[in-house]
Scaffold this active site. Structure first.
Site, PDB file in Angstrom:
ATOM      1  N   ASP A  90     -11.731   2.151   3.948  1.00 11.60           N
ATOM      2  CA  ASP A  90     -11.955   0.718   3.796  1.00 11.60           C
ATOM      3  C   ASP A  90     -13.433   0.425   3.540  1.00 11.60           C
ATOM      4  O   ASP A  90     -13.791  -0.647   3.055  1.00 11.60           O
ATOM      5  CB  ASP A  90     -11.498  -0.037   5.053  1.00 11.60           C
ATOM      6  CG  ASP A  90     -10.252  -0.878   4.800  1.00 11.60           C
ATOM      7  OD1 ASP A  90      -9.950  -1.146   3.617  1.00 11.60           O
ATOM      8  OD2 ASP A  90      -9.596  -1.278   5.769  1.00 11.60           O
ATOM      9  N   LYS A 122       0.829  -1.205   0.000  1.00 10.69           N
ATOM     10  CA  LYS A 122       0.000   0.000   0.000  1.00 10.69           C
ATOM     11  C   LYS A 122       0.864   1.256   0.000  1.00 10.69           C
ATOM     12  O   LYS A 122       0.561   2.238  -0.687  1.00 10.69           O
ATOM     13  CB  LYS A 122      -0.934  -0.012   1.209  1.00 10.69           C
ATOM     14  CG  LYS A 122      -2.029  -1.069   1.116  1.00 10.69           C
ATOM     15  CD  LYS A 122      -2.717  -1.307   2.444  1.00 10.69           C
ATOM     16  CE  LYS A 122      -3.700  -2.467   2.347  1.00 10.69           C
ATOM     17  NZ  LYS A 122      -4.271  -2.867   3.638  1.00 10.69           N
ATOM     18  N   GLN A 168      -5.118  -1.983   9.563  1.00  6.01           N
ATOM     19  CA  GLN A 168      -4.824  -3.268   8.931  1.00  6.01           C
ATOM     20  C   GLN A 168      -5.404  -4.409   9.770  1.00  6.01           C
ATOM     21  O   GLN A 168      -5.118  -4.532  10.959  1.00  6.01           O
ATOM     22  CB  GLN A 168      -3.308  -3.445   8.775  1.00  6.01           C
ATOM     23  CG  GLN A 168      -2.907  -4.728   8.081  1.00  6.01           C
ATOM     24  CD  GLN A 168      -3.396  -4.794   6.649  1.00  6.01           C
ATOM     25  OE1 GLN A 168      -3.287  -3.842   5.893  1.00  6.01           O
ATOM     26  NE2 GLN A 168      -3.935  -5.942   6.270  1.00  6.01           N
TER      27      GLN A 168
END
Length: 304
Positions: A120, A53, A97
């Site tokens: 997200d 990322k 994460q």
């Protein structure tokens, strides 16, 4: 018959060029899209994903900063960090994460992120908007799957789509995307899961089969309809002494048998993974636009 390989890597690179242009346009207005990542613990897969990322953000002109915390970090500390990031204007998007260590409540953490920074797309408010067809941020993996289907010439409209897996990250939001009355939707969707009896009776009827079960060889070629499009979301490590790392990555589909039946199939790696990261970048740029618009509207109201 041997299936066409749908390269998520190639499609992602094309999409990232478009995102880069959007980020540059914002930069010219004095806005640098920013992504804050929280990584708790030292899970090798999570560390690898975060590095990917970071690299992708640099590629398209997104500022990124990763806050690394020890596995034993308390839930209160994580929530406190997220509260600070919510107020920090350099972060337009915030990503935690997953998975988190077992002593941390994932839903508490997700709910603590401002919906306007939840790139997200996992916050209940954003999932609710997705369900009613008014999404703010589409969860990255489902959005990446839809984008991959469209860009590879495999629109789901009017097709029978079977999803194997009912997670909140892939299966459920993907089903909601595919049934919407819009481009990339209008499909007839069936969701299968661990309690589905005779899985093959469902998968063998799918025009488009998406497998996100988290287990190697969940689906074999004999369970696939001839000419179907197969999207393999799984990423599993299996022992392989011939590899330097001692393992290799495989999906949830038995690729060798599936490619002899399917019309098109995604590889692992190089399929959905690159598309997932790319859609996260897209969401971050979109978040920067939304927050810039909100700030402009707020300032305008103050002047009045």
């Amino acid at each position: 018959m041997s299936a066409t390989i749908i390269s998520g890597t190639e499609l992602a690179q094309s999409l990232r060029k478009e995102i880069s242009v959007e980020a540059e346009t914002l930069s010219q207005r004095g806005i640098t899209p920013g992504l804050g990542v929280v990584l708790v613990g030292d899970d090798p897969a999570s560390i690898s994903y975060v590095r990917g990322k970071e690299k992708a953000c640099a590629q398209v002109g997104i500022y990124t900063e990763t806050l690394r915390m020890a596995a034993e970090t308390s839930q209160e500390t994580v929530l406190g960090t997220l509260a600070e990031m919510n107020q920090n204007s350099k972060f337009h998007g915030i990503l935690v994460q997953l998975p988190l260590p077992s002593h941390i409540d994932e839903m508490r953490v997700i709910e603590s992120i401002l919906p306007l920074k939840d790139v997200d797309g996992f916050h209940p408010a954003n999932l609710g908007r997705l369900m009613i067809g008014k999404p703010r941020f589409k969860p990255a993996t489902p959005a990446g799957i839809v984008e991959l289907l469209l860009r590879s010439g495999n629109s789901p409209e009017g097709k029978s789509v079977v999803i194997v897996g009912r997670s909140n990250i892939v299966g459920k939001p993907l089903a909601n995307l595919l049934i919407q009355k819009c481009e990339g939707g209008n499909a007839t969707v069936t969701i299968c899961h661990t309690k589905t009896q005779n899985l093959g009776s469902y998968t063998s009827r799918a025009d488009i089969l998406v497998v996100a079960a988290g287990k190697p060889n969940t689906v074999s070629g004999s369970m696939i309809k001839s000419g179907a499009v197969v999207i393999d979301v799984g990423v599993n490590r299996v022992p392989d002494s011939s590899k330097k790392k001692g393992y290799r990555l495989v999906g949830d589909v038995d690729f060798e048998s599936a490619k002899e039946v399917a019309r098109a199939i995604t590889p692992v790696p190089g399929g959905i993974g690159p598309m997932t990261i790319t859609m996260l970048l897209k969401n971050t740029v979109h978040a920067a636009k939304l927050q810039a618009r909100e700030l402009t509207e707020t300032n305008s109201e103050r002047k009045e």
